[in-house]
Design a protein around this motif. Structure first.
Motif, PDB file in Angstrom:
ATOM      1  N   LYS A  13       0.832  -1.200   0.000  1.00  0.00           N
ATOM      2  CA  LYS A  13       0.000   0.000   0.000  1.00  0.00           C
ATOM      3  C   LYS A  13       0.871   1.257   0.000  1.00  0.00           C
ATOM      4  N   ASP A  14       1.645   1.424  -1.099  1.00  0.00           N
ATOM      5  CA  ASP A  14       2.567   2.562  -1.178  1.00  0.00           C
ATOM      6  C   ASP A  14       2.159   3.584  -2.228  1.00  0.00           C
ATOM      7  N   GLU A  15       1.014   3.346  -2.885  1.00  0.00           N
ATOM      8  CA  GLU A  15       0.493   4.271  -3.905  1.00  0.00           C
ATOM      9  C   GLU A  15       1.531   4.571  -4.994  1.00  0.00           C
ATOM     10  N   GLY A  16       2.257   3.535  -5.421  1.00  0.00           N
ATOM     11  CA  GLY A  16       3.220   3.680  -6.507  1.00  0.00           C
ATOM     12  C   GLY A  16       4.539   4.301  -6.106  1.00  0.00           C
ATOM     13  N   TYR A  17       4.818   4.370  -4.805  1.00  0.00           N
ATOM     14  CA  TYR A  17       6.025   5.043  -4.315  1.00  0.00           C
ATOM     15  C   TYR A  17       7.304   4.394  -4.850  1.00  0.00           C
ATOM     16  N   LEU A  18       7.393   3.065  -4.784  1.00  0.00           N
ATOM     17  CA  LEU A  18       8.602   2.375  -5.239  1.00  0.00           C
ATOM     18  C   LEU A  18       8.796   2.523  -6.738  1.00  0.00           C
ATOM     19  N   ASN A  19       7.725   2.389  -7.477  1.00  0.00           N
ATOM     20  CA  ASN A  19       7.806   2.447  -8.925  1.00  0.00           C
ATOM     21  C   ASN A  19       8.246   3.828  -9.410  1.00  0.00           C
ATOM     22  N   SER A  20       7.755   4.872  -8.779  1.00  0.00           N
ATOM     23  CA  SER A  20       8.072   6.229  -9.218  1.00  0.00           C
ATOM     24  C   SER A  20       9.419   6.721  -8.700  1.00  0.00           C
ATOM     25  N   ASN A  21       9.971   6.050  -7.682  1.00  0.00           N
ATOM     26  CA  ASN A  21      11.238   6.510  -7.099  1.00  0.00           C
ATOM     27  C   ASN A  21      12.406   5.567  -7.349  1.00  0.00           C
TER      28      ASN A  21
END
Length: 295
Positions: free
Chosen positions: A236-244
């Protein structure tokens, strides 16, 4: 008196934990003049000394004093083996271990029998009594029971190795374009779902349960892998890993994972639920959001 002190400590610790819920307390240490701007690996030895691998060698830190350990290779990878407590190191066309002598100095011992063409060792993986030293040009299996390297597999020209996965039963090597292969009888065989990782790098694999391992890919995707099939591991990271830009992962005890990025600091995630417990970035006093190594 010891019991009273322990109870007081636990009570104070509980109050501190509650008062700082959701906000990690970070301590930033003064850097050594010998430190490089990039440390490629971090680990802790049996005496609780922190070791940092960088271009100048290995920097050690006991919480107060920094020391530089100059070794004969530039260390690109460094891991402590839980089986024997030794710190293993990978460098350019070489691998071995560092050990502290009676004077407190760290010395490097090479284990590599081949002096050329094994590439820059960038990954070290432990499995039972075996150590894998991996580069894009080769995977090298070192047997602790035999005290020697008993297998070297070279990549084909133009098809470098791009990561490794291990579970309780098997060892898998990822290859550019053709994807994941299973090692059987010292030979690599492509698996049915191997093509799914043909165009990505396997950054890490971490234990999940008796049947599954958690796999992190260079495209930011996290998956659970059973040896054949992949299953989504939604967090539940709202795309945090993918965008960073996901860079590394680490198992934090048995209940959590920490994932680092090249542009957004790190997050700590509850293992079973995928809930983000903490975000550690420059908004909570991390000096910089670009993370090269975690330990």
């Amino acid at each position: 008196m010891k019991r009273i002190l322990l109870l007081v400590f636990l009570f104070v610790f509980t109050l501190i934990s509650e008062s700082q819920k959701g906000y990690p307390l970070l301590t930033n240490f003064y850097e050594s003049r010998d430190i490089e701007n990039q440390s490629w690996a971090i680990c802790q030895d049996e005496n609780h000394i922190m070791l940092f691998a960088n271009r100048k060698g290995i920097l050690t830190f006991d919480g107060q004093e920094w020391k530089q350990a100059k070794i004969s290779v530039i260390p690109y990878a460094m891991q402590k083996n839980p089986l024997n407590g030794k710190i293993y190191v990978g460098g350019e066309n070489d691998y071995g271990f560092v050990e502290k002598d009676k004077q407190g100095n760290y010395n490097y011992t090479s284990l590599s029998t081949q002096s050329t063409d094994i590439g820059t060792i960038s990954r070290i993986v432990f499995k039972d009594s075996v150590i894998w030293f991996c580069s894009d040009l080769s995977v090298n299996r070192f047997s602790l029971s035999k005290n020697k390297c008993d297998l070297v597999i070279k990549s084909k020209s133009g098809y470098p190795f791009t990561g490794m996965i291990t579970n309780k039963s098997n060892t898998f090597i990822n290859v550019v374009e053709s994807g994941l292969h299973r090692l059987e009888s010292d030979t690599l065989f492509p698996i049915v779902t191997g093509y799914l990782t043909g165009n990505v790098e396997i950054l890490f694999s971490l234990p999940y349960d008796d049947k599954l391992v958690l796999v992190g890919q260079s495209n930011g995707k996290l998956s659970l892998f059973d040896g054949i099939k992949y299953y989504d591991y939604p967090i539940k990271d709202e795309g945090y890993l993918n965008s960073n830009i996901l860079s590394d992962g680490l198992a934090l005890a048995d209940s959590a994972y920490v994932f680092s990025t090249l542009d957004g600091g790190a997050i700590i995630v509850e293992k079973k639920s995928g809930k983000v417990l903490l975000t550690i970035n420059n908004q909570v006093d991390l000096p910089d959001d670009e993370i090269f190594a975690i330990g």
